[in-house]
Design an enzyme around this catalytic site. Structure first.
Site, PDB file in Angstrom:
ATOM      1  N   HIS A 211      -7.951  -5.122  -0.810  1.00 19.76           N
ATOM      2  CA  HIS A 211      -6.644  -4.495  -0.635  1.00 19.76           C
ATOM      3  C   HIS A 211      -5.890  -5.051   0.576  1.00 19.76           C
ATOM      4  CE1 HIS A 211      -3.595  -1.431  -0.682  1.00 19.76           C
ATOM      5  NE2 HIS A 211      -3.927  -1.011   0.516  1.00 19.76           N
TER       6      HIS A 211
ATOM      7  N   ASP B 249      -8.309  -6.384  -5.230  1.00 20.85           N
ATOM      8  CA  ASP B 249      -7.909  -5.070  -4.709  1.00 20.85           C
ATOM      9  C   ASP B 249      -8.343  -3.995  -5.706  1.00 20.85           C
ATOM     10  OD1 ASP B 249      -6.677  -2.795  -3.778  1.00 20.85           O
ATOM     11  OD2 ASP B 249      -4.666  -3.645  -3.659  1.00 20.85           O
TER      12      ASP B 249
ATOM     13  N   SER C 265       0.831  -1.198   0.000  1.00 23.73           N
ATOM     14  CA  SER C 265       0.000   0.000   0.000  1.00 23.73           C
ATOM     15  C   SER C 265       0.870   1.254   0.000  1.00 23.73           C
ATOM     16  CB  SER C 265      -0.946  -0.041   1.199  1.00 23.73           C
ATOM     17  OG  SER C 265      -1.994   0.864   1.043  1.00 23.73           O
TER      18      SER C 265
END
Lengths: 382, 209
Positions: A342, A309, A141
């Site tokens: 995610h 995601d 991320s």
């Protein structure tokens, strides 16, 4: 550690930050030629406690299963460093720190920081530790954005880069979600223009920050995961109450996520870090050509994305891979089948573990470092 | 549409023959690298800078687990992303016949690399011709195991067809080897009608003229 005033952090905005304090954790030990160091970059709301209990929450490290003796990121073989990002609230200099000019917390007087600034601060620490080249930089991320910035800004100092569930820029949709979060914080009267630190632990824009977290949390999960976990199930009741209580389990879950978040995170830090992510655009930094960012890159990349995601999609990972190929870079790319959205990068996805293990072993062989063969207890087939 | 289903023991021969055409330390791109058998061999035995593209995610993941530099991609669409002359050799093993635009793929391979090595099943093999002649149906042989409606092999060709295409694209044949029905490898002279009958599969090394 705190750097002396004559070693300020020079920011992309042109401002400088001094004295700079960096809070970090290390695991394992640095070998004699300082060639076994791995920097792990943390995501937006995580911290330096990658494999140790968080003193604030008492919870185990956020990547405890990945990092440790005999784990994939094996601290018997590697020296692992995780630094709290500058602008954060885990002990590194951030908006809650004291502004030396006023003797009071910075609040919104704190300079705007960028992903590159976060990395530049980490470089200061690496320099201080006397490490010339990192064996690897790994992160998911926002951590993945830092990984990309590391490789692009300091190409000779990173042997291997593993950006996971990330993107090379923040899209309009990414920025839009962050803006919802920031506006929720700023709309809370207790935010007081960012000057709330004298209100005590229970003060500050708790409601606004909780709403920000609730909105953001939806983006970390897939629709399939939400449906599987909650569907339209009701919370401790047989039927809807014709009111605005948390009738649905998903509402109750999100409220819980929001409420627990505010106990561990500073609202202003949330504003600053989300801003840093919004400003991130590696292509724009290189005249709109992402491939130019990777020109001449020697770092070996392993890009990982997850099918479900939608925050940082496989399409964005693929753009990174294409740019690396166009620049003649050396890249592996794996898209992992997962319906967990995610946040899959934080979970024990067997395919991710196998990928990391294979890639790290191959790179360890490049560098003459021990491989996982010396660590037979790793639970990976093949 | 992975050609890996066609990869049986027979193909090991073809990979070995391809490896023999690759000099030590070469920069190699294997297009349609499957589970990375050739790449591993090249990296270990030939000290090659070996990279791959593979369409099936399972194949890619298997490769990366082995520490190989492989990305998920499609020979038909993703070669354009690679810079010109970035590799010494671009390999396409048992994949050409499954591409949508074989001529474009070949041209891209020789833009990216100095040489291309291509292996494919020979549709001119006597058994294929015999089966079509006697049964009047699309041939299924040891090498061609799919029925006509489910085969990934949408652009099958003979040795002659391939040679004509390569010439028309301005490429010259450096080396050609046929694998006969008995599994033995023999050098092929381009244009040989006999080779076009006897070779079950073939490996060509091409260069830009």
């Amino acid at each position: 550690m705190t750097f002396p005033d004559d070693q300020p952090l020079v920011l992309d905005s042109g401002q400088t930050l001094a004295p700079l304090t960096l809070a970090f954790e290390t695991y394992g030990s640095l070998n004699a030629d300082k060639s076994n160091a791995i920097v792990i970059c943390h995501a937006l709301t995580l911290d330096q406690h990658v494999a140790s209990n968080n003193p604030l929450t008492g919870k185990p490290g956020w990547w405890n299963s990945m990092v440790g003796p005999g784990n994939i990121i094996d601290t018997d073989r590697f020296f692992v460093i995780c630094v709290n990002v500058v602008g954060g609230c885990g002990g590194s200099t951030g908006p809650a720190s004291i502004n030396p000019a006023t003797g009071k917390p910075w609040g919104t007087d704190f300079p705007v920081i960028t992903i590159h600034d976060m990395v530049r601060a980490q470089v200061m620490l690496i320099d201080h530790l006397g490490i010339d080249q990192l064996f690897a930089v790994i992160g998911g991320s926002m951590g993945g954005m830092q990984v990309l910035a590391w490789a692009v800004d300091y190409p000779t100092r990173v042997h291997a880069a593993i950006p996971i569930a990330t993107s090379y820029y923040h899209s309009a949709q990414n920025i839009a979600f962050h803006e919802v979060g920031r506006q929720a914080v700023m709309a809370d009267p207790d935010w007081r223009g960012g000057d709330y630190y004298d209100a005590g632990l229970d003060g500050g824009p708790r409601k606004g920050l909780a709403v920000a977290r609730m909105a953001a949390h939806i983006t970390y999960l897939s629709e399939a995961a939400l449906t599987r976990k909650f569907g339209r199930s009701l919370q401790d009741r047989e039927k809807v109450t014709y009111g605005f209580d948390a009738d649905f389990q998903v509402e109750s879950y999100l409220r819980h996520q929001g409420i627990t978040f505010v106990d561990r995170f500073d609202a202003n830090a949330y504003l600053y870090i989300t801003r840093a992510m919004d400003y991130f655009d590696l292509a724009a930094d290189h005249n709109g050509h992402l491939a130019s960012a990777f020109e001449g890159v020697q770092t070996r990349f392993c890009v990982i994305s997850f099918t479900s995601d939608w925050l940082y999609s496989t399409a964005e990972a693929r753009t990174i891979v294409k740019a690396l190929n166009a620049a003649g870079g050396n890249v592996s790319f794996v898209e992992i089948e997962s319906d967990k959205g995610h946040d899959a990068f934080l979970l024990d996805e067997p395919e991710m573990i196998a990928t990391l293990n294979g890639f790290l072993d191959a790179r360890a062989r490049d560098c003459g470092l021990p491989t996982s063969a010396a660590t037979p207890n790793i639970g990976v087939d093949g | 549409m992975s050609p890996s289903t066609d990869r049986n023991d027979r193909i090991r021969v073809d990979l070995e023959l391809i490896a023999q055409m690759i000099p030590d330390g070469a920069r190699v791109l294997d297009v349609g690298c499957g589970d990375g058998a050739l790449l591993s061999h090249l990296a270990d035995e030939k000290h090659a800078d070996a990279r791959g593209i593979e369409i099936s995610q399972a194949g890619v993941n298997a490769c990366v687990r082995k520490g190989l530099s492989v990305v998920q991609g499609d020979a038909d669409t993703d070669l354009v992303d690679y810079p010109s002359d970035g590799f010494d050799i671009v390999v396409l093993s048992q994949t050409l016949q499954a591409t949508h635009r074989p001529a474009t793929v070949l041209a891209e391979m020789l833009r990216i690399g100095k040489h291309a090595i291509v292996s494919f099943p020979n549709f001119g093999h006597w058994l294929v011709r015999w089966k079509l002649l006697t049964n009047g149906r699309m041939p299924e042989t040891g090498k061609l195991v799919h029925s006509w409606h489910s085969t990934p092999n949408i652009h099958l060709c003979t040795l002659r067809d391939f040679e004509i295409l390569a010439t028309s694209l301005g490429f010259q044949v450096d080396e050609a080897i046929g694998v006969m029905g008995d599994g033995k490898a023999k050098p092929i002279t381009p244009g040989s009608a006999l080779a076009n009958l006897r070779a079950e599969q073939a490996i060509y090394k091409l260069t830009k003229v």
